[in-house]
Design a protein around this motif. Structure first.
Motif, short mmCIF file in Angstrom:
data_model
loop_
_atom_site.label_atom_id
_atom_site.label_comp_id
_atom_site.label_asym_id
_atom_site.label_seq_id
_atom_site.Cartn_x
_atom_site.Cartn_y
_atom_site.Cartn_z
N PHE A 221 0.83 -1.21 0.00
CA PHE A 221 0.00 0.00 0.00
C PHE A 221 0.87 1.25 0.00
O PHE A 221 0.49 2.28 -0.57
CB PHE A 221 -0.93 0.00 1.23
N ASP A 222 2.04 1.17 0.63
CA ASP A 222 2.95 2.32 0.65
C ASP A 222 3.53 2.57 -0.74
O ASP A 222 3.70 3.72 -1.15
CB ASP A 222 4.08 2.05 1.66
N VAL A 223 3.83 1.49 -1.48
CA VAL A 223 4.37 1.63 -2.84
C VAL A 223 3.37 2.38 -3.72
O VAL A 223 3.72 3.35 -4.40
CB VAL A 223 4.69 0.25 -3.45
N VAL A 224 2.11 1.94 -3.71
CA VAL A 224 1.13 2.59 -4.59
C VAL A 224 0.77 3.97 -4.07
O VAL A 224 0.47 4.88 -4.86
CB VAL A 224 -0.14 1.73 -4.78
N LYS A 225 0.85 4.19 -2.75
CA LYS A 225 0.60 5.54 -2.21
C LYS A 225 1.63 6.53 -2.75
O LYS A 225 1.30 7.65 -3.15
CB LYS A 225 0.64 5.52 -0.68
N SER A 226 2.90 6.10 -2.77
CA SER A 226 3.96 6.97 -3.28
C SER A 226 3.70 7.33 -4.74
O SER A 226 3.88 8.48 -5.16
CB SER A 226 5.33 6.28 -3.14
N ARG A 227 3.27 6.36 -5.53
CA ARG A 227 3.04 6.62 -6.96
C ARG A 227 1.79 7.48 -7.17
O ARG A 227 1.78 8.35 -8.04
CB ARG A 227 2.92 5.29 -7.70
N ILE A 228 0.76 7.23 -6.39
CA ILE A 228 -0.46 8.05 -6.50
C ILE A 228 -0.15 9.50 -6.16
O ILE A 228 -0.56 10.43 -6.86
CB ILE A 228 -1.56 7.49 -5.58
N PRO A 246 -6.84 -1.28 -7.28
CA PRO A 246 -6.50 -1.39 -8.71
C PRO A 246 -5.03 -1.08 -9.00
O PRO A 246 -4.43 -1.71 -9.88
CB PRO A 246 -7.43 -0.36 -9.37
N SER A 247 -4.46 -0.13 -8.26
CA SER A 247 -3.04 0.21 -8.46
C SER A 247 -2.14 -0.94 -8.02
O SER A 247 -1.12 -1.22 -8.66
CB SER A 247 -2.68 1.48 -7.68
N VAL A 248 -2.50 -1.61 -6.93
CA VAL A 248 -1.74 -2.79 -6.49
C VAL A 248 -1.73 -3.84 -7.59
O VAL A 248 -0.68 -4.41 -7.93
CB VAL A 248 -2.34 -3.37 -5.18
N PHE A 249 -2.90 -4.10 -8.20
CA PHE A 249 -2.99 -5.09 -9.27
C PHE A 249 -2.22 -4.64 -10.51
O PHE A 249 -1.63 -5.46 -11.22
CB PHE A 249 -4.45 -5.38 -9.61
N THR A 250 -2.21 -3.33 -10.80
CA THR A 250 -1.47 -2.81 -11.95
C THR A 250 0.03 -3.04 -11.77
O THR A 250 0.72 -3.50 -12.69
CB THR A 250 -1.74 -1.30 -12.12
N VAL A 251 0.55 -2.70 -10.59
CA VAL A 251 1.97 -2.92 -10.32
C VAL A 251 2.31 -4.40 -10.40
O VAL A 251 3.32 -4.79 -11.00
CB VAL A 251 2.35 -2.35 -8.93
N PHE A 252 1.46 -5.23 -9.82
CA PHE A 252 1.70 -6.68 -9.84
C PHE A 252 1.71 -7.22 -11.26
O PHE A 252 2.58 -8.01 -11.64
CB PHE A 252 0.61 -7.39 -9.01
N ARG A 253 0.74 -6.78 -12.08
CA ARG A 253 0.61 -7.27 -13.45
C ARG A 253 1.78 -6.82 -14.33
O ARG A 253 2.32 -7.59 -15.12
CB ARG A 253 -0.70 -6.79 -14.06
N GLU A 254 2.20 -5.56 -14.18
CA GLU A 254 3.21 -5.00 -15.06
C GLU A 254 4.65 -5.26 -14.60
O GLU A 254 5.55 -5.36 -15.43
CB GLU A 254 2.99 -3.49 -15.20
N GLU A 255 4.85 -5.36 -13.28
CA GLU A 255 6.22 -5.43 -12.77
C GLU A 255 6.50 -6.64 -11.89
O GLU A 255 7.65 -6.87 -11.50
CB GLU A 255 6.54 -4.15 -11.98
N GLY A 256 5.45 -7.41 -11.57
CA GLY A 256 5.65 -8.60 -10.76
C GLY A 256 5.44 -8.34 -9.27
O GLY A 256 5.42 -7.19 -8.81
N PHE A 257 5.30 -9.43 -8.52
CA PHE A 257 5.03 -9.33 -7.08
C PHE A 257 6.12 -8.57 -6.34
O PHE A 257 5.85 -7.80 -5.41
CB PHE A 257 4.87 -10.73 -6.48
N GLY A 258 7.37 -8.78 -6.75
CA GLY A 258 8.49 -8.13 -6.06
C GLY A 258 8.39 -6.62 -6.06
O GLY A 258 8.88 -5.96 -5.14
N ALA A 259 7.76 -6.05 -7.10
CA ALA A 259 7.64 -4.59 -7.20
C ALA A 259 6.78 -4.03 -6.08
O ALA A 259 6.91 -2.84 -5.72
CB ALA A 259 7.07 -4.20 -8.55
N LEU A 260 5.88 -4.84 -5.53
CA LEU A 260 5.03 -4.38 -4.43
C LEU A 260 5.83 -4.22 -3.14
O LEU A 260 5.33 -3.65 -2.17
CB LEU A 260 3.87 -5.36 -4.21
#
Length: 297
Positions: A221-228, A246-260
């Protein structure tokens, strides 16, 4: 935080403020590294392979002072943020104990109290977090905190200062519930302290483990908060990172679980020991103020 009779709000507020400022002065460079690693998208801009690599590149390319860029916003934020965290936790704990008729704190009550305190804290920190993120970004052209606020209000409107509120709620609810819930459990497992030194060691251990657990729970949640919060809003354009899940799923889909979990290492190194520092300083201040308060009776 304990089964002792809660002190008046002013003492809780002051103790939380002192604890928060103490923690951030020690740990802030790790927060800058965490934000840089969270904002990087694979294949774009300068890439950091690790926490050490990020630290080295910031110091070498931008200077040591860059590790403290944006600290004015969190310093101003830390007093109300940490004060609200601990004061709200104590006040909500008292409320829930009275509402449920429970004479003592329990594990489940500690988690509920922490989650509610985290939600309360979120409303205080969002504008400060947004300013901090904009200043910590490598591509930032802002001259300082006032420039960030002025530019955001002019270009995106005053309400834009609360961009990322929903993501911040997710971040703080999960961190605080993990932090305070784990502190309660660890304190039950540790040998009972017989003196002040033993109590300080117990608090440092409990707070560090609690801070680590909270960080494991809330990093996605902190990762997507920073990007938002680092996204400039343009009228009529739906940003890529908008709502949290939705942003969590976007990061996961495009960059993989590790990106979270980008920036996890500097974040956990800050909030693990930092959680211990918070608890130790807060408890010490509360003990000091309790002596003053009881002495006035």
């Amino acid at each position: 935080m304990s089964d002792q009779k809660p002190l008046p709000f002013i003492y809780q507020f002051a103790s939380g403020a002192i604890a928060g400022v103490s923690e951030i002065l020690v740990m802030y460079p790790l927060d800058v590294v965490k934000t840089r690693m969270q904002l990087q998208v694979k294949g774009t801009g300068e890439q950091y392979s690790s926490m050490v690599d990020c630290l080295q590149k910031i110091v070498r390319n931008e200077g040591f002072s860059r590790l403290y860029r944006g600290i004015s916003a969190p310093i101003l934020m830390e007093a109300p943020k940490r004060a609200v965290k601990f004061a709200a936790n104590d006040e909500w704990g008292k409320f829930y104990r009275n509402a449920f008729g429970m004479p003592k704190m329990t594990q489940s009550l500690s988690i509920l109290t922490g989650a509610t305190a985290g939600a309360t804290e979120s409303f205080v920190v969002v504008p400060f977090e947004l300013v901090k993120i904009r200043l910590q970004d490598k591509s930032s052209k802002y001259t300082g905190m006032a420039d960030v606020v002025k530019t955001i209000v002019r270009q995106e409107g005053p309400l834009a200062l609360y961009n990322g509120l929903e993501a911040t709620l997710w971040r703080h609810i999960t961190w605080n519930s993990g932090y305070f819930g784990v502190i309660f459990q660890v304190r039950q497992l540790l040998p009972k302290a017989t003196d002040k030194r033993g109590q300080m060691i117990n608090d440092l251990i409990a707070g560090s483990i609690g801070g680590t657990a909270g960080t494991v729970l809330n990093t996605p949640f902190d990762v997507v908060k920073s990007r938002i919060q680092n996204t400039t809003r343009v009228p009529g354009v739906v940003p890529k990172y908008n709502w949290t899940l939705p942003s969590v799923f976007t990061v996961f889909r495009e960059e993989g679980f590790g990106a979270l979990y980008k920036g996890f290492m500097p974040k956990v190194l800050r909030l693990g020991p930092g959680g211990g520092i918070l608890l130790v300083v807060f408890t010490a201040c509360m003990d000091f103020f309790r002596g003053i308060h009881d002495g006035k009776k």
